[in-house]
Design an enzyme around this catalytic site. Structure first.
Site, PDB file in Angstrom:
ATOM      1  N   THR A   1     -12.378   3.843   6.222  1.00 28.98           N
ATOM      2  CA  THR A   1     -11.192   4.535   6.053  1.00 28.98           C
ATOM      3  C   THR A   1     -11.416   6.034   6.096  1.00 28.98           C
ATOM      4  O   THR A   1     -12.140   6.492   4.745  1.00 28.98           O
ATOM      5  CB  THR A   1     -10.331   4.156   4.911  1.00 28.98           C
ATOM      6  OG1 THR A   1      -9.780   2.484   5.306  1.00 28.98           O
ATOM      7  CG2 THR A   1      -8.933   4.887   4.854  1.00 28.98           C
TER       8      THR A   1
ATOM      9  N   ASP B   1      -7.625   5.502   8.814  1.00 28.97           N
ATOM     10  CA  ASP B   1      -7.365   6.984   8.320  1.00 28.97           C
ATOM     11  C   ASP B   1      -6.554   7.079   7.309  1.00 28.97           C
ATOM     12  O   ASP B   1      -5.474   6.400   6.984  1.00 28.97           O
ATOM     13  CB  ASP B   1      -6.887   7.670   9.691  1.00 28.97           C
ATOM     14  CG  ASP B   1      -5.236   7.099   9.808  1.00 28.97           C
ATOM     15  OD1 ASP B   1      -5.037   6.218  10.027  1.00 28.97           O
ATOM     16  OD2 ASP B   1      -4.611   8.217   9.336  1.00 28.97           O
TER      17      ASP B   1
ATOM     18  N   GLY C   1      -1.286   3.027   8.887  1.00 27.73           N
ATOM     19  CA  GLY C   1      -2.543   3.700   9.014  1.00 27.73           C
ATOM     20  C   GLY C   1      -3.631   2.927   7.988  1.00 27.73           C
ATOM     21  O   GLY C   1      -3.309   1.959   7.555  1.00 27.73           O
ATOM     22  N   GLU C   2      -4.536   3.790   7.453  1.00 25.54           N
ATOM     23  CA  GLU C   2      -5.363   3.115   6.368  1.00 25.54           C
ATOM     24  C   GLU C   2      -6.564   2.283   7.049  1.00 25.54           C
ATOM     25  O   GLU C   2      -7.432   2.089   6.489  1.00 25.54           O
ATOM     26  CB  GLU C   2      -4.952   2.619   5.324  1.00 25.54           C
ATOM     27  CG  GLU C   2      -3.726   3.349   4.508  1.00 25.54           C
ATOM     28  CD  GLU C   2      -3.024   2.905   3.383  1.00 25.54           C
ATOM     29  OE1 GLU C   2      -3.319   1.763   3.019  1.00 25.54           O
ATOM     30  OE2 GLU C   2      -2.188   3.462   2.608  1.00 25.54           O
ATOM     31  N   GLY C   3      -6.193   1.626   8.127  1.00 25.86           N
ATOM     32  CA  GLY C   3      -7.181   0.516   8.617  1.00 25.86           C
ATOM     33  C   GLY C   3      -6.248  -0.764   8.350  1.00 25.86           C
ATOM     34  O   GLY C   3      -6.784  -1.688   8.773  1.00 25.86           O
TER      35      GLY C   3
END
Lengths: 354, 354
Positions: free
Chosen positions: A64, A177, A319-321
């Protein structure tokens, strides 16, 4: 020779022979021909990427990448910039969405500070995050380049370095991200690369209403006019319109491809990074797996440009993965189909009659 | 009172208060509002089904119901009828698609002989399968009822009994099927329930070409004409057009709902069973989760009739419970989001500004 150049030289396309061998076995499994559809396509692709009929996917890492964005001053997000830093703390403490989903699938989460506006030195010293800080956030892309070309190169090479250092203990990568405001640079990059008008690739980000959306489109249009990025030069697009974490994601992808390891691409921001990676190295796209179709408006166009069909379509826009982590289960499922399902001969099951 | 009647009396809709409590927590999680989309919808639904903000989903069971079909003599499948029995052996030995995918997600596979044409007594005596045999396969539905009304009731009650016996060690159920020829009765049932013409709900099954597909449509049309099922009487439709395993699946769903346990519905055949269950008990639909959209042509229409959006869309058309097993990971993910992600207050993260 720099790290980017040497890495690009080590990226070969997936292996056609391994794919063909996998395809032949998959066609003999005790089920109607190709009855597990996309999972069988994926199993074949994994064999090509890893050069193995037993594609290793057990050791999973979501990386991330976090960074801040000068364009946040334009008010394009519902959240204050400080949230990027606060969410890094949340990741480290295990309380975020990515932590829950990574734990479920048995993936490590590696958080990288690519350039957060705030002091994360304590976390870096303690080894809780990886520090690859390029700066305290980018500059405002509506007024000039988000970063210098040297910084863009540094982002990509940092991503490669992270990939190489994690590669020894990772079979399957996932991108992720964190960065308040980062759907704006991502949409600007997708517009630059695809030539689509900003209003077609600009979405609601964290959930903005119509007024803010119009402002965001105007900011992106201005960024394109002010910066005049060269769509044939991916580092130019990244430098003028991008973000530190987006460059890091591009590098992570190139590093994974250079190690012949599959890498899941998360949502809209990660796909912007993937567009940079694919333009730097067309064969690197052979190691990419699109995890999901994001609810963010421009993601469909970005995936089309990337030439990938996503595995999941669950209206995610975090997001974040998180999409990468969820899709890791499907990648494991594909590998298991190739390795654990019996063929007609092995099981003594009769085959199709006509 | 019979088992069906008493079970129907115990099925309540999911709990609105538990849903509301879950929704309130989900809205406070450290992410933009509802940023995990369908997974958050599912988390809310799980809370309603289980009356818990910590919905239990750890102990997972896929029940694969097997049966044979008299209509196989019409040549509507590419495979000989013996494959049903051979695949039961494959399930028991762990070599089938469902075994690989169930192992990955940590689910047990319970194989039920609802009426396979062949002797599985050794497997039943050894406890490797559950025997609920209603007969050695149904009769040919193109020439008359596939089974008697008494047999249809017995199928459903057997499915309920399996559900109740597995319920003590199961938090999350998944349906599955095995039966050469069983897309034909399923398509006939979907046509009867929805009123759609046979050609709109008839698919390629194991992979038949155009000629066989036309024959299959003609068989289904004839079955509807010969049997004149009463669409308002689900046991009549099941008896005249159905299969033993399809009735078993309907019962499994009713049993799960009566125990307030979520149950994943696999593909086309399972959805035909779910249409029977929903018509026998409208509130039972509140415990159903559509695992995936099958590649089989009529599945979209069947899901619309059921009022469910599937979680996955991967071109699967295998059955066995493979879609259920895959989707179990997403159900676990939804539960983890509700229980493991921190709220803004808990994590000290700033909230949206406007």
């Amino acid at each position: 020779m720099g790290l980017l150049e040497s890495t690009l030289g080590r990226i070969d396309p997936p292996d056609a022979d391994a794919r063909a061998e996998a395809r032949a076995r998959l066609a003999r499994l005790t089920m109607p021909h190709w009855a597990l559809g996309r999972l069988m396509d994926l199993a074949e692709e994994l064999a090509g990427m890893t050069r193995s009929l037993r594609p290793p996917v057990d050791r999973k890492t979501v990386v991330t990448m976090a960074g801040d964005h000068g364009v946040a001053v334009e008010g394009v997000s519902l959240y204050p910039q400080a949230v990027t830093q606060q969410m890094v703390w949340n990741f480290v403490r295990g309380g975020a969405g990515i932590n829950a989903l990574a734990r479920l699938v048995g993936a490590r989460v590696v958080v990288v500070d690519m350039g957060v506006a705030g002091d994360l030195a304590d976390l870096a010293r303690g080894g809780r995050i990886v520090s690859c800080r390029v700066g305290p956030g980018t500059r405002n892309l509506a007024e000039g380049p988000a970063m210098s070309r040297e910084q863009a190169l540094r982002c990509v090479e940092s991503g490669i370095a992270v990939s190489l250092s994690q590669g020894a203990t990772t079979d399957l990568f996932g991108t992720g991200d964190m960065g308040i405001g980062n759907t704006t640079p991502s949409a600007a990059m997708v517009a630059a690369f695809t030539g689509l008008p900003p209003e077609e690739v600009t979405g609601r980000g964290t959930g903005i209403g119509d007024d803010l959306w119009r402002r965001k489109v105007a900011v992106i249009r201005k960024a394109l006019e002010v910066n005049r990025p060269d769509a044939r030069d991916p580092l130019d697009v990244l430098a003028k319109l991008g973000g530190f974490e987006i460059g890091g994601i591009a590098g992570l992808i190139l590093g994974a491809a250079s190690q012949r390891k599959p890498i899941l691409v998360d949502g809209f921001i990660s796909t912007a990074g993937a567009l940079v990676a694919r333009r730097l190295s067309p064969p690197a796209a052979g190691y990419l797996i699109a995890a999901h179709r994001s609810a963010e408006a421009g993601h469909g166009a970005a995936l089309r440009d990337l030439g990938k069909q996503p595995l999941l379509d669950l209206g995610l826009r975090l997001g974040e993965g998180t999409g990468s982590a969820l899709a890791m289960h499907l990648v494991e499922a594909a590998a298991r189909i190739l390795t654990e399902v019996a063929t007609f001969e092995e099981a003594g099951v009769a085959e199709a009659e006509r």
